[in-house]
Design a protein around this motif. Structure first.
Motif, PDB file in Angstrom:
ATOM      1  N   GLY A  40       0.789  -1.223   0.000  1.00  0.00           N
ATOM      2  CA  GLY A  40       0.000   0.000   0.000  1.00  0.00           C
ATOM      3  C   GLY A  40       0.825   1.280   0.000  1.00  0.00           C
ATOM      4  N   CYS A  41       2.128   1.178  -0.038  1.00  0.00           N
ATOM      5  CA  CYS A  41       3.019   2.347  -0.031  1.00  0.00           C
ATOM      6  C   CYS A  41       3.076   2.946  -1.443  1.00  0.00           C
ATOM      7  CB  CYS A  41       4.410   1.920   0.432  1.00  0.00           C
ATOM      8  SG  CYS A  41       5.707   3.128   0.182  1.00  0.00           S
ATOM      9  N   VAL A  42       2.607   4.180  -1.591  1.00  0.00           N
ATOM     10  CA  VAL A  42       2.543   4.839  -2.898  1.00  0.00           C
ATOM     11  C   VAL A  42       3.937   5.043  -3.481  1.00  0.00           C
ATOM     12  CG1 VAL A  42       1.833   6.941  -4.086  1.00  0.00           C
ATOM     13  CG2 VAL A  42       0.349   5.931  -2.355  1.00  0.00           C
ATOM     14  N   GLN A  43       4.884   5.528  -2.684  1.00  0.00           N
ATOM     15  CA  GLN A  43       6.239   5.750  -3.185  1.00  0.00           C
ATOM     16  C   GLN A  43       6.933   4.431  -3.529  1.00  0.00           C
ATOM     17  OE1 GLN A  43       8.789   8.629  -1.359  1.00  0.00           O
ATOM     18  NE2 GLN A  43       7.067   9.836  -0.618  1.00  0.00           N
ATOM     19  N   CYS A  44       6.592   3.372  -2.795  1.00  0.00           N
ATOM     20  CA  CYS A  44       7.148   2.049  -3.112  1.00  0.00           C
ATOM     21  C   CYS A  44       6.659   1.602  -4.484  1.00  0.00           C
ATOM     22  CB  CYS A  44       6.729   1.030  -2.059  1.00  0.00           C
ATOM     23  SG  CYS A  44       7.265   1.439  -0.383  1.00  0.00           S
ATOM     24  N   ASN A  45       5.361   1.756  -4.735  1.00  0.00           N
ATOM     25  CA  ASN A  45       4.796   1.368  -6.033  1.00  0.00           C
ATOM     26  C   ASN A  45       5.398   2.181  -7.171  1.00  0.00           C
ATOM     27  OD1 ASN A  45       3.191  -0.598  -4.862  1.00  0.00           O
ATOM     28  ND2 ASN A  45       1.482   0.797  -4.555  1.00  0.00           N
ATOM     29  N   ALA A  46       5.623   3.472  -6.952  1.00  0.00           N
ATOM     30  CA  ALA A  46       6.261   4.315  -7.975  1.00  0.00           C
ATOM     31  C   ALA A  46       7.694   3.840  -8.230  1.00  0.00           C
ATOM     32  CB  ALA A  46       6.247   5.776  -7.543  1.00  0.00           C
ATOM     33  N   THR A  47       8.379   3.429  -7.176  1.00  0.00           N
ATOM     34  CA  THR A  47       9.744   2.913  -7.313  1.00  0.00           C
ATOM     35  C   THR A  47       9.752   1.631  -8.122  1.00  0.00           C
ATOM     36  OG1 THR A  47      10.452   3.977  -5.263  1.00  0.00           O
ATOM     37  CG2 THR A  47      11.769   2.103  -6.023  1.00  0.00           C
ATOM     38  N   TYR A  48       8.819   0.712  -7.836  1.00  0.00           N
ATOM     39  CA  TYR A  48       8.735  -0.530  -8.614  1.00  0.00           C
ATOM     40  C   TYR A  48       8.522  -0.224 -10.090  1.00  0.00           C
ATOM     41  CZ  TYR A  48       7.421  -2.676  -4.074  1.00  0.00           C
ATOM     42  OH  TYR A  48       7.350  -3.088  -2.782  1.00  0.00           O
ATOM     43  N   ARG A  49       7.591   0.688 -10.385  1.00  0.00           N
ATOM     44  CA  ARG A  49       7.298   1.026 -11.787  1.00  0.00           C
ATOM     45  C   ARG A  49       8.530   1.608 -12.484  1.00  0.00           C
ATOM     46  NH1 ARG A  49       2.471   2.723  -9.486  1.00  0.00           N
ATOM     47  NH2 ARG A  49       3.141   4.884  -9.519  1.00  0.00           N
ATOM     48  N   ALA A  50       9.255   2.479 -11.781  1.00  0.00           N
ATOM     49  CA  ALA A  50      10.450   3.082 -12.384  1.00  0.00           C
ATOM     50  C   ALA A  50      11.536   2.034 -12.615  1.00  0.00           C
ATOM     51  CB  ALA A  50      10.968   4.208 -11.497  1.00  0.00           C
ATOM     52  N   LEU A  51      11.733   1.147 -11.657  1.00  0.00           N
ATOM     53  CA  LEU A  51      12.728   0.082 -11.825  1.00  0.00           C
ATOM     54  C   LEU A  51      12.325  -0.855 -12.964  1.00  0.00           C
ATOM     55  CD1 LEU A  51      13.392  -0.739  -8.063  1.00  0.00           C
ATOM     56  CD2 LEU A  51      15.031   0.295  -9.649  1.00  0.00           C
ATOM     57  N   ASP A  52      11.050  -1.243 -12.972  1.00  0.00           N
ATOM     58  CA  ASP A  52      10.557  -2.119 -14.039  1.00  0.00           C
ATOM     59  C   ASP A  52      10.705  -1.456 -15.411  1.00  0.00           C
ATOM     60  OD1 ASP A  52       9.822  -4.048 -12.163  1.00  0.00           O
ATOM     61  OD2 ASP A  52       7.708  -3.419 -12.128  1.00  0.00           O
ATOM     62  N   GLY A  53      10.398  -0.172 -15.484  1.00  0.00           N
ATOM     63  CA  GLY A  53      10.483   0.563 -16.736  1.00  0.00           C
ATOM     64  C   GLY A  53      11.890   0.640 -17.294  1.00  0.00           C
ATOM     65  N   ARG A  54      12.869   0.545 -16.432  1.00  0.00           N
ATOM     66  CA  ARG A  54      14.267   0.596 -16.864  1.00  0.00           C
ATOM     67  C   ARG A  54      14.887  -0.794 -16.962  1.00  0.00           C
ATOM     68  NH1 ARG A  54      16.775   5.282 -17.214  1.00  0.00           N
ATOM     69  NH2 ARG A  54      15.735   7.149 -16.481  1.00  0.00           N
ATOM     70  N   GLY A  55      14.083  -1.821 -16.683  1.00  0.00           N
ATOM     71  CA  GLY A  55      14.600  -3.191 -16.787  1.00  0.00           C
ATOM     72  C   GLY A  55      15.524  -3.582 -15.655  1.00  0.00           C
ATOM     73  N   VAL A  56      15.426  -2.898 -14.530  1.00  0.00           N
ATOM     74  CA  VAL A  56      16.284  -3.193 -13.382  1.00  0.00           C
ATOM     75  C   VAL A  56      15.652  -4.321 -12.567  1.00  0.00           C
ATOM     76  CG1 VAL A  56      17.275  -2.285 -11.235  1.00  0.00           C
ATOM     77  CG2 VAL A  56      17.124  -0.820 -13.263  1.00  0.00           C
ATOM     78  N   GLU A  57      16.408  -5.377 -12.335  1.00  0.00           N
ATOM     79  CA  GLU A  57      15.939  -6.470 -11.498  1.00  0.00           C
ATOM     80  C   GLU A  57      16.175  -6.093 -10.042  1.00  0.00           C
ATOM     81  OE1 GLU A  57      17.793 -10.100 -12.709  1.00  0.00           O
ATOM     82  OE2 GLU A  57      17.325  -9.728 -14.810  1.00  0.00           O
ATOM     83  N   TYR A  58      15.237  -6.483  -9.173  1.00  0.00           N
ATOM     84  CA  TYR A  58      15.351  -6.130  -7.760  1.00  0.00           C
ATOM     85  C   TYR A  58      14.628  -7.142  -6.901  1.00  0.00           C
ATOM     86  CZ  TYR A  58      10.730  -4.230  -8.814  1.00  0.00           C
ATOM     87  OH  TYR A  58       9.433  -4.081  -9.229  1.00  0.00           O
ATOM     88  N   GLN A  59      14.993  -7.153  -5.639  1.00  0.00           N
ATOM     89  CA  GLN A  59      14.352  -8.008  -4.648  1.00  0.00           C
ATOM     90  C   GLN A  59      13.524  -7.111  -3.738  1.00  0.00           C
ATOM     91  OE1 GLN A  59      17.101  -9.945  -2.025  1.00  0.00           O
ATOM     92  NE2 GLN A  59      15.503 -10.889  -0.813  1.00  0.00           N
ATOM     93  N   VAL A  60      12.298  -7.519  -3.434  1.00  0.00           N
ATOM     94  CA  VAL A  60      11.430  -6.766  -2.526  1.00  0.00           C
ATOM     95  C   VAL A  60      11.448  -7.435  -1.156  1.00  0.00           C
ATOM     96  CG1 VAL A  60       9.060  -6.026  -2.060  1.00  0.00           C
ATOM     97  CG2 VAL A  60       9.929  -6.012  -4.406  1.00  0.00           C
ATOM     98  N   VAL A  61      11.649  -6.616  -0.125  1.00  0.00           N
ATOM     99  CA  VAL A  61      11.578  -7.095   1.253  1.00  0.00           C
ATOM    100  C   VAL A  61      10.468  -6.324   1.949  1.00  0.00           C
ATOM    101  CG1 VAL A  61      12.800  -7.315   3.451  1.00  0.00           C
ATOM    102  CG2 VAL A  61      14.047  -7.631   1.296  1.00  0.00           C
ATOM    103  N   ASP A  62       9.427  -7.032   2.361  1.00  0.00           N
ATOM    104  CA  ASP A  62       8.292  -6.420   3.068  1.00  0.00           C
ATOM    105  C   ASP A  62       8.702  -6.200   4.516  1.00  0.00           C
ATOM    106  OD1 ASP A  62       5.912  -5.871   4.465  1.00  0.00           O
ATOM    107  OD2 ASP A  62       4.728  -7.064   3.065  1.00  0.00           O
TER     108      ASP A  62
END
Length: 101
Positions: A15-37
């Protein structure tokens, strides 16, 4: 785009808005990442993030670089640049062609 060679971890919460924006930006640039809740971390882990000076989510940790918090598209662009390394197999032929003329 080739696979990332830099490890990226995003500490976030559902539910974190800035987290979701970060995911979209990383995905848009093809950056692989690990999410830790952070809600699933061991007790005290969130306090450790706060002790490091992070007061908002997401906290983005990039191997070999300083971590940051919040949505930072400028720093996300820097991750992409770090992933394009001179060891990439395509760089030598381009340099050789340029030298030839």
């Amino acid at each position: 785009m080739r696979a990332m060679s830099v490890q990226v971890t995003v500490f976030s919460r559902t539910g974190c808005v800035q987290c979701n924006a970060t995911y979209r930006a990383l995905d848009g640039r093809g950056v692989e990442y690990q999410v830790v809740d952070v809600d699933e971390l061991r007790e005290g882990a969130v306090d450790e993030l706060r002790a490091l000076g992070f007061l908002q989510l997401p906290v983005v940790k990039v191997e070999g670089a300083a971590a940051w918090s919040g949505f930072r598209p400028d720093l996300i662009a820097g991750i992409e640049k770090r992933a394009i390394l001179p060891s990439d197999a395509t760089w030598r032929p381009a340099i050789a062609r340029a030298a030839e003329g």
